[in-house]
Each structure stands twice: as C-alpha cells, then as structure tokens.
Design a protein around this motif. Sequence first.
Motif, PDB file in Angstrom:
ATOM      1  N   HIS A  88       0.835  -1.208   0.000  1.00  0.00           N
ATOM      2  CA  HIS A  88       0.000   0.000   0.000  1.00  0.00           C
ATOM      3  C   HIS A  88       0.867   1.254   0.000  1.00  0.00           C
ATOM      4  CE1 HIS A  88      -3.286   2.713   0.816  1.00  0.00           C
ATOM      5  NE2 HIS A  88      -2.642   3.174   1.884  1.00  0.00           N
ATOM      6  N   LYS A  89       0.544   2.193  -0.843  1.00  0.00           N
ATOM      7  CA  LYS A  89       1.262   3.463  -0.878  1.00  0.00           C
ATOM      8  C   LYS A  89       0.519   4.457   0.004  1.00  0.00           C
ATOM      9  CE  LYS A  89       3.635   6.513  -4.131  1.00  0.00           C
ATOM     10  NZ  LYS A  89       4.922   6.255  -3.468  1.00  0.00           N
ATOM     11  N   GLY A  90       1.042   4.666   1.185  1.00  0.00           N
ATOM     12  CA  GLY A  90       0.388   5.486   2.189  1.00  0.00           C
ATOM     13  C   GLY A  90       0.574   4.815   3.546  1.00  0.00           C
ATOM     14  N   THR A  91      -0.024   5.384   4.573  1.00  0.00           N
ATOM     15  CA  THR A  91       0.121   4.796   5.905  1.00  0.00           C
ATOM     16  C   THR A  91      -0.737   3.548   6.026  1.00  0.00           C
ATOM     17  OG1 THR A  91       0.471   6.996   6.854  1.00  0.00           O
ATOM     18  CG2 THR A  91      -0.074   5.215   8.368  1.00  0.00           C
ATOM     19  N   SER A  92      -0.106   2.439   6.344  1.00  0.00           N
ATOM     20  CA  SER A  92      -0.852   1.209   6.597  1.00  0.00           C
ATOM     21  C   SER A  92      -0.883   0.964   8.101  1.00  0.00           C
ATOM     22  CB  SER A  92      -0.212   0.022   5.873  1.00  0.00           C
ATOM     23  OG  SER A  92       1.106  -0.179   6.320  1.00  0.00           O
ATOM     24  N   PHE A  93      -2.084   0.728   8.602  1.00  0.00           N
ATOM     25  CA  PHE A  93      -2.278   0.480  10.038  1.00  0.00           C
ATOM     26  C   PHE A  93      -2.733  -0.957  10.215  1.00  0.00           C
ATOM     27  CE2 PHE A  93      -5.056   0.206  13.743  1.00  0.00           C
ATOM     28  CZ  PHE A  93      -4.283   0.793  14.734  1.00  0.00           C
ATOM     29  N   VAL A  94      -1.919  -1.758  10.919  1.00  0.00           N
ATOM     30  CA  VAL A  94      -2.241  -3.168  11.141  1.00  0.00           C
ATOM     31  C   VAL A  94      -2.308  -3.427  12.644  1.00  0.00           C
ATOM     32  CG1 VAL A  94      -1.578  -5.567  10.755  1.00  0.00           C
ATOM     33  CG2 VAL A  94      -1.063  -3.842   9.015  1.00  0.00           C
ATOM     34  N   GLU A  95      -3.504  -3.709  13.132  1.00  0.00           N
ATOM     35  CA  GLU A  95      -3.662  -4.118  14.530  1.00  0.00           C
ATOM     36  C   GLU A  95      -3.420  -5.627  14.605  1.00  0.00           C
ATOM     37  OE1 GLU A  95      -7.624  -4.105  16.047  1.00  0.00           O
ATOM     38  OE2 GLU A  95      -6.983  -4.215  18.147  1.00  0.00           O
ATOM     39  N   ILE A  96      -2.564  -6.056  15.533  1.00  0.00           N
ATOM     40  CA  ILE A  96      -2.269  -7.483  15.685  1.00  0.00           C
ATOM     41  C   ILE A  96      -2.642  -7.909  17.105  1.00  0.00           C
ATOM     42  CG2 ILE A  96      -0.500  -9.272  15.530  1.00  0.00           C
ATOM     43  CD1 ILE A  96       1.164  -7.313  13.811  1.00  0.00           C
ATOM     44  N   TYR A  97      -3.600  -8.821  17.214  1.00  0.00           N
ATOM     45  CA  TYR A  97      -3.928  -9.359  18.530  1.00  0.00           C
ATOM     46  C   TYR A  97      -2.748 -10.224  19.000  1.00  0.00           C
ATOM     47  CZ  TYR A  97      -8.873  -7.981  18.296  1.00  0.00           C
ATOM     48  OH  TYR A  97     -10.056  -7.266  18.247  1.00  0.00           O
ATOM     49  N   GLN A  98      -2.214  -9.879  20.163  1.00  0.00           N
ATOM     50  CA  GLN A  98      -0.989 -10.532  20.640  1.00  0.00           C
ATOM     51  C   GLN A  98      -1.188 -10.994  22.081  1.00  0.00           C
ATOM     52  OE1 GLN A  98       1.701  -8.081  22.482  1.00  0.00           O
ATOM     53  NE2 GLN A  98       2.348 -10.023  23.386  1.00  0.00           N
ATOM     54  N   ASN A  99      -0.937 -12.245  22.315  1.00  0.00           N
ATOM     55  CA  ASN A  99      -1.153 -12.786  23.659  1.00  0.00           C
ATOM     56  C   ASN A  99      -0.009 -12.434  24.603  1.00  0.00           C
ATOM     57  OD1 ASN A  99      -2.702 -14.308  25.530  1.00  0.00           O
ATOM     58  ND2 ASN A  99      -1.234 -16.007  25.338  1.00  0.00           N
ATOM     59  N   CYS A 100      -0.365 -11.879  25.770  1.00  0.00           N
ATOM     60  CA  CYS A 100       0.601 -11.685  26.860  1.00  0.00           C
ATOM     61  C   CYS A 100       0.304 -12.776  27.870  1.00  0.00           C
ATOM     62  CB  CYS A 100       0.428 -10.308  27.491  1.00  0.00           C
ATOM     63  SG  CYS A 100       1.471 -10.066  28.960  1.00  0.00           S
ATOM     64  N   ASN A 101       1.083 -13.842  27.804  1.00  0.00           N
ATOM     65  CA  ASN A 101       0.750 -15.023  28.602  1.00  0.00           C
ATOM     66  C   ASN A 101       1.070 -14.872  30.080  1.00  0.00           C
ATOM     67  OD1 ASN A 101       3.469 -15.018  27.644  1.00  0.00           O
ATOM     68  ND2 ASN A 101       3.702 -17.105  28.386  1.00  0.00           N
TER      69      ASN A 101
END
Length: 343
Positions: free
Chosen positions: A196-209
């Motif tokens: 993508h040309k522009g700001t890409s925002f990716v939220e990643i669900y990440q486990n804090c065990n």
Amino acid sequence: MNIPSAPATSLTTKDLKTDQDVRWCPGCGDYSILAQTHRTLPELGIPREKIVFISGIGCSSRFPYYTNTYGMHSIHGRATAIASGLKATRPDLSVWIITGDGDGLSIGGNHLIHLLRRNFDVNILLFNNQIYGLTKGQYSPTSEFKKLTKSTPYGSIDYPFNPVALALGADATFVARSMDVASKHLPEIIKRAHAHKGTSFVEIYQNCNIFNDGAFMVYTEKATQPDEALFLEHGKPLIFGANRDKGIRLNGFTPEVVNIQETGTSDLWIHDETDQVKAQILARFFDDPAKPNHLPRPFGVFYVQQRPTYEELLEEQIQSVTERLGEGDLDKLLRGKEVWEIK
C-alpha cells in the motif's frame, strides 16, 4: 550499526536475525510476530539497507534489537513522529513503526492520529495485548471495561479504544487486523501493508501469557475460531461458522447473522475494501464474545484508499515554491524582516 549492502533477492530470514538474545517472556506472542515478519520481509524485495524499524517503549518495542536492519528504539509514544521525519527526508526507505496498545494509543495517541491523516508512506504494526506488560500488568487503553489489574483492583471504569475504528476515524488509508498465531494470515497482511502506498495500520492481537493470558483465545483457538472470527476477503461474501453455514447481511445499515441453509447466499454482504461506510460498520463488530447474539470479530483488510502521500505533496510544494521564488536562504529567514543592532 554497520549493515553490509546485499542484493534484495539474496536476503534470507537468517540475514534478518541479530546476535542479540531475544528477551521476551517464554510463550509471548511477540515471538511469533517477529518470526513471521522475518520470514516475510525477504519476499518484499527490499534491500536490507533500505529497511528501518522504529519503535517506542514497551515489550514490542524491543523489535529493532532483534531485526538486522537499520532501526531505532526511540521514546515513549514518539515512534510515529520520528518515522514521519525520517520518511519526509528519506522517502526511498521502507519505514516500519512497531508499537503497542499503550505506547501507540495512550502515550502516543495524539501522534498516531495525525500520522494517519497525513498519510506518510509508512507501515504501523500495533501489537495489542490489552495490557501494559513491560510495567507488570496495568490496564491499557484497550483493556476491557471492568478489567481487574494491579492498578484497577475494583475494575477499570474506562471504556476501551477500538483501534480499527480509531484508525478509520483518523482517515487512515489502509486498515487491517490480524493475530499473532495466524501464520498464513499475518504474513499476507504484512505484504498488503507494504504494497500500500500510504500509511498502513495493522492491529495485531498478541497474547501476553504472563499478565493477560488468553485475552483473544476465542479468536485463535481451533475449537472457537470458526464461530467467532470472520475473515474478510475482498469481493467475497461474509461467511463464517464451523460448517461455513453462517453469513452476514445488512438490514438497512444494521448487520445481522443469518443461517445460509435457510436464506441462501444471494443477500449476503459482499466485502468491498474500498467502501468506507461499510468499513466503519465492520469496525463496530466489536461485541463482547461472552454476550449472546454477538457478532463475529473481523480479521483482514477493512479499508483501502488511494490518495497522495504526505512526502509526495511536500516535495511537490517545495518544487513549486522554489520555481516561483528561487532557492531559500535559511539565514535570511531566521533574521526576519526586522533587525536590531544592540550597542
């Protein structure tokens, strides 16, 4: 850091690993995101010396130490500002921002929304574990209502941020969500973000065990994922369920779950990544999965828009003004129009 130049085609996952010991808690979801990013980067065809990772503060922000590219472990919430300055002066670089829900949405929340609206051509990977892990388990801006932590012993009374809705509200041009353990899905989202040309925002669900174990279990476990996760595909109907027998259709602007065996598929919602209004509706699929009749949680690319990047507009403006007024004079600018001589 001295990074030898190497042809992009020869770049391997091994080349991207550093000699630093990875110091995350055993079992942390950050390991998976790091591994998948290292596995994906060589496929992007970028020379290693053209890649920069900039992070703020938090567990995820140790990322630049473990990636053998240029990088900076910067200050709390300000990775977005530093990345903006870098991209404005070096638009040829592939700039990646590593941040967490606390760093990006609380301490750096204001910087984040302005980066999104300006649309620099950078990539944001926001690790969301719904907790402050580095400081031992305080509630974060994405922690659920009534969250019990050391800093909220009677339950948080803050209403949580919805990161995808926030990004869309800030007019981000690429908005997506994935999860740490999605070994096929996350790399594809990373590739889309880079393309993508522009700001890409990716939220990643990440486990804090350690401090918030299992926060996203219903979306990641094989037994519950089919009924709780809705994977978005452009041009395809919204279908989910263990037997792929549930669909989403719109009744006006209200989404509703239907049984495909009873209704068929002709009325189902067809996902269109370029439809901003429907992306806003999808972002609000944010129900508590413990409540009855809740909607599934979407994963994938919510929205894509093409518009000029900030650095393109900046360069155009500089050229236009220079052609009209000539080269600037910094000393003259600093002196201004009024000069006093003190005797």
